[in-house]
Design a protein around this motif. Structure first.
Motif, PDB file in Angstrom:
ATOM      1  N   VAL A 128     -19.835  97.355   9.164  1.00  0.00           N
ATOM      2  CA  VAL A 128     -21.025  97.395   9.872  1.00  0.00           C
ATOM      3  C   VAL A 128     -20.965  96.255  11.018  1.00  0.00           C
ATOM      4  O   VAL A 128     -20.675  94.983  10.530  1.00  0.00           O
ATOM      5  N   ILE A 129     -21.153  96.404  12.420  1.00  0.00           N
ATOM      6  CA  ILE A 129     -21.278  95.326  13.145  1.00  0.00           C
ATOM      7  C   ILE A 129     -22.561  95.208  13.617  1.00  0.00           C
ATOM      8  O   ILE A 129     -23.404  96.018  14.026  1.00  0.00           O
ATOM      9  N   ASN A 130     -23.022  93.825  13.270  1.00  0.00           N
ATOM     10  CA  ASN A 130     -24.395  93.572  13.402  1.00  0.00           C
ATOM     11  C   ASN A 130     -24.506  92.581  14.470  1.00  0.00           C
ATOM     12  O   ASN A 130     -23.880  92.169  15.218  1.00  0.00           O
ATOM     13  N   LYS A 131     -26.000  92.478  14.994  1.00  0.00           N
ATOM     14  CA  LYS A 131     -26.467  91.822  15.873  1.00  0.00           C
ATOM     15  C   LYS A 131     -26.006  92.134  17.303  1.00  0.00           C
ATOM     16  O   LYS A 131     -25.513  91.331  18.233  1.00  0.00           O
ATOM     17  N   ILE A 132     -25.999  93.333  17.684  1.00  0.00           N
ATOM     18  CA  ILE A 132     -25.436  93.831  18.711  1.00  0.00           C
ATOM     19  C   ILE A 132     -26.372  93.772  19.914  1.00  0.00           C
ATOM     20  O   ILE A 132     -26.078  94.215  21.149  1.00  0.00           O
ATOM     21  N   THR A 156     -15.676 105.390  11.806  1.00  0.00           N
ATOM     22  CA  THR A 156     -16.381 105.273  10.572  1.00  0.00           C
ATOM     23  C   THR A 156     -17.030 103.733  10.938  1.00  0.00           C
ATOM     24  O   THR A 156     -17.909 103.293   9.898  1.00  0.00           O
ATOM     25  N   ILE A 157     -16.744 102.951  11.812  1.00  0.00           N
ATOM     26  CA  ILE A 157     -17.746 101.743  11.913  1.00  0.00           C
ATOM     27  C   ILE A 157     -18.983 101.698  12.702  1.00  0.00           C
ATOM     28  O   ILE A 157     -19.101 102.466  13.666  1.00  0.00           O
ATOM     29  N   LEU A 158     -19.874 101.379  11.717  1.00  0.00           N
ATOM     30  CA  LEU A 158     -21.531 101.571  12.311  1.00  0.00           C
ATOM     31  C   LEU A 158     -21.800 100.261  13.146  1.00  0.00           C
ATOM     32  O   LEU A 158     -21.282  99.028  12.913  1.00  0.00           O
ATOM     33  N   ARG A 159     -22.808 100.527  14.254  1.00  0.00           N
ATOM     34  CA  ARG A 159     -23.523  99.458  14.757  1.00  0.00           C
ATOM     35  C   ARG A 159     -24.745  99.181  14.499  1.00  0.00           C
ATOM     36  O   ARG A 159     -25.437 100.424  14.649  1.00  0.00           O
ATOM     37  N   ALA A 160     -25.159  98.142  14.374  1.00  0.00           N
ATOM     38  CA  ALA A 160     -26.726  97.796  14.018  1.00  0.00           C
ATOM     39  C   ALA A 160     -27.288  96.531  14.446  1.00  0.00           C
ATOM     40  O   ALA A 160     -26.593  95.830  14.921  1.00  0.00           O
ATOM     41  N   TYR A 169     -31.188 103.715  10.151  1.00  0.00           N
ATOM     42  CA  TYR A 169     -31.347 104.909   9.456  1.00  0.00           C
ATOM     43  C   TYR A 169     -29.980 105.464   9.314  1.00  0.00           C
ATOM     44  O   TYR A 169     -29.548 106.146   8.407  1.00  0.00           O
ATOM     45  N   ALA A 170     -29.049 105.317  10.230  1.00  0.00           N
ATOM     46  CA  ALA A 170     -27.590 105.728  10.265  1.00  0.00           C
ATOM     47  C   ALA A 170     -27.068 105.062   9.254  1.00  0.00           C
ATOM     48  O   ALA A 170     -26.031 105.709   8.585  1.00  0.00           O
ATOM     49  N   LEU A 171     -27.215 103.992   8.887  1.00  0.00           N
ATOM     50  CA  LEU A 171     -26.713 102.987   7.839  1.00  0.00           C
ATOM     51  C   LEU A 171     -26.998 103.621   6.744  1.00  0.00           C
ATOM     52  O   LEU A 171     -26.333 103.759   5.568  1.00  0.00           O
ATOM     53  N   LEU A 172     -28.370 103.880   6.285  1.00  0.00           N
ATOM     54  CA  LEU A 172     -28.824 104.238   5.167  1.00  0.00           C
ATOM     55  C   LEU A 172     -28.204 105.817   4.807  1.00  0.00           C
ATOM     56  O   LEU A 172     -27.641 106.101   3.693  1.00  0.00           O
ATOM     57  N   ASP A 173     -28.136 106.719   5.837  1.00  0.00           N
ATOM     58  CA  ASP A 173     -27.439 108.028   5.646  1.00  0.00           C
ATOM     59  C   ASP A 173     -25.966 107.765   5.122  1.00  0.00           C
ATOM     60  O   ASP A 173     -25.503 108.420   4.428  1.00  0.00           O
ATOM     61  N   ALA A 174     -25.519 106.779   5.713  1.00  0.00           N
ATOM     62  CA  ALA A 174     -23.559 106.601   5.503  1.00  0.00           C
ATOM     63  C   ALA A 174     -23.713 105.876   4.169  1.00  0.00           C
ATOM     64  O   ALA A 174     -22.684 106.272   3.665  1.00  0.00           O
TER      65      ALA A 174
END
Length: 595
Positions: A128-132, A156-160, A169-174
């Protein structure tokens, strides 16, 4: 069981783990209203003041996905290298991990170290890439670094953003899609892995566990495998923001047990809980013992507080299993404990917690590491304390622990960092370019050199960009000498250190100068000396406070004044014979900050 997901959050310090955990709790409506505050899971005052996570915290959330309800057990972990044992225990209780990387800072040393730990336990990694939302964020470059590190596909890398809540929400689903449900057999004999415990003055010791096999119910008769003790499960339940009792905790779930245990020796982190009636044949394997890196003596200021200090340390050890201690005594400070810590920050936090939670005022001696001493007959002994050193004529050689250190930094700071590491007797092993202007440098360094102030210096010369990680590599022969500090000819064993022969003179001189500033003036001169064996290598004198005894004598012959001065001289001589020097607590800590 198919609807349970156990996962932890791992990252380098300050990459936004706790803030992202807050958003997950908020969006799953686990924490609402007045309970919703920044860093919900950091419940210690110390954690809030310093803005760091010290303890890992477990909490259960519920998330609806494609018409089904899922139970998510989250463990938020610390990011500082000194608390990596907490991380290893959290990983042992999970099947998946969120690898959080700051979009502005990129991958740092502790990220890599925690990631390898998770891969060893074959956890499913979700990057997960945070602080975008930050103006200085560079998500594309950081994505390239993550792909290079993990070898994963870009999609597969998520941004949040933990601050704005974007992508949560995308993170919770993942988490539901990618993290595998816990393995385990609900019908097998009970096996619960204890991964943490805490002392409660009303309920006794509360152990936190993960149910690997079987089901644990209220009022079951249970047995702890390592200690062999049996108890009644008075209360079992799951961990919401507070503990919430249940009639049973099933396979794959994370929960707690209260069984009225009063003595801290009976609960060990990594132990397995099973039923008395239908016991499991063996405990859960794969739980490693903690290896302390830094040793220091901890002594009560008042001698009669020794037993209270022992009780406080035992209660603290329940909550922080990486603390180790054993009794020792010192000629200067009386009875105390030789404690093992994972690093200097860990030592500082323990000292602070003893003060706040148990009201214990303690003196900490100079931290040092363990050395191997070989005598002329070839016998080997481990020494954690300069006082335990045998007579120099008996010693054949001394070996000190070396670490393999990895420093990740920007290329602009490589010069000063090299100078710092080589000045600490480091040996350059190799350097690798990670990406663009980021470089990873590997050194072999003596652990004793980095114990005191290395990390602080590294942070200041790299403007906070360099990140540092290390593991114990081997023991190597070194020319070490014992440096003693003498006050008026009396050695103060709490200030003794083992140091390399090349640094000894400069170190002794700096110590004497520092002590001269800190020791209050007395009615007599105090000689502060640094000595190696019987050879004095540095000396400073704290001058006496002089009282003007001739003030009351005016007029008359000079012999009247002389008589008074002679009388004072006699008194001073006598004072010197019986006078003892008071050393303030600050002096013991000053050694850590000599520069």
């Amino acid at each position: 069981m198919n609807h349970i997901r156990n996962f932890c959050i791992i990252a380098h310090i300050d990459h936004g783990k706790s803030t992202l955990a807050d958003r997950l709790l908020e969006y799953t409506k686990t924490v609402e209203g007045k309970d919703l505050q920044a860093q919900v899971l950091d419940d210690m005052d110390l954690e809030r003041e310093r803005g760091i996570t010290i303890k890992s915290h477990a909490i259960q959330m519920n998330h609806a996905y494609q018409g089904a309800d899922y139970t998510l057990n989250l463990i938020d972990t610390p990011g500082h290298v000194d608390f990596s044992y907490e991380v290893s225990r959290s990983i042992a209780a999970c099947e998946g991990a969120l690898l959080i990387v700051d979009a502005a800072q990129g991958i740092q040393a502790q990220t890599i170290s925690n990631l390898y730990m998770a891969i060893e336990h074959s956890l499913e990694i979700i990057p997960v890439i945070n602080k975008i939302d930050l103006p200085s964020a560079m998500p594309d470059e950081v994505e390239d670094q993550v792909i290079e590190l993990l070898g994963c596909r870009r999609e597969t890398i998520l941004r949040a953003s933990g601050k704005t809540g974007e992508g949560v929400y995308a993170l919770l689903d993942a988490i539901v899609e990618r993290v595998p449900p816990p393995g385990g057999d609900p019908d097998a004999p009970l096996q619960c892995l204890i991964f943490d415990s805490v002392f409660n003055s009303f309920r006794g010791i509360i152990a936190y566990f993960k149910v690997v096999n079987g089901v644990i119910r209220k009022n079951d008769r249970v047995k702890f495998i390592a200690t062999g003790k049996e108890y009644e499960a008075d209360e079992v339940g799951i961990l919401k923001l507070t503990m919430s009792p249940r009639d049973e905790v099933r396979t794959g779930d994370v929960g707690y047990i209260i069984s009225g245990i009063k003595t801290s020796r009976e609960v060990r982190v990594g132990d397995t809980v099973t039923h008395v009636a239908r016991p499991a044949l063996e405990g859960i394997a794969g739980f490693e013992e903690v290896k302390p890196m830094v040793f220091a003596g901890v002594y009560p200021i008042e001698t009669e507080d020794f037993e209270n200090l022992r009780t406080s340390l035992e209660k603290l050890q329940l909550n922080d299993a990486s603390l180790t201690f054993q009794p020792e005594s010192s000629a200067a400070l009386g009875f105390g404990f030789r404690c093992g810590f994972l690093g200097l920050l860990h030592m500082e936090i323990i000292q602070e917690r003893l003060d706040r939670e148990f009201n214990m005022d303690v003196i900490t001696t100079v931290p040092n590491v363990s050395y191997r001493i070989y005598d002329k007959k070839g016998n080997c002994m481990e020494v954690h304390n300069p006082g335990g050193l045998p007579d120099p004529t008996m010693i054949d050689r001394i070996e000190e622990p070396y670490i393999r250190a990895s420093v990740i930094t920007r290329t602009a700071y490589i010069g000063p960092i090299m100078t710092l590491c080589l000045g600490k007797r480091g040996i350059l092993v190799k350097q690798e370019y990670i990406s663009g202007d980021r470089i990873e440098v590997f050194f072999d360094m003596p652990l004793g050199e980095i114990v005191i102030d290395f990390y602080d210096k590294l942070k200041s010369i790299s403007k906070g960009y360099a990140s540092f990680d290390y593991h114990l590599h081997d023991f190597r022969e070194s020319r070490l000498v014992k440096l003693d500090i003498l006050l008026n000819g009396e050695p103060v064993d709490a200030l003794s250190t083992l140091t390399h022969i090349d640094n000894s003179t400069a170190f002794g001189r700096r110590m004497c100068e520092k002590l001269k500033e800190l020791i209050p003036r007395q009615q007599f001169d105090i000689a502060i000396q640094a000595a190696i064996g019987s050879k004095i290598i540095a000396r400073e004198t704290v001058k006496a406070v002089r009282k003007d005894v001739t003030a009351k004598c005016y007029g008359g012959d000079v012999s009247r004044k002389r008589k008074l001065l002679e009388k004072q001289k006699e008194g001073k001589k006598r004072m010197k014979q019986i006078g003892t020097v008071e050393v303030p607590q600050k002096a013991f800590l000053a050694v850590l900050k000599l520069d």
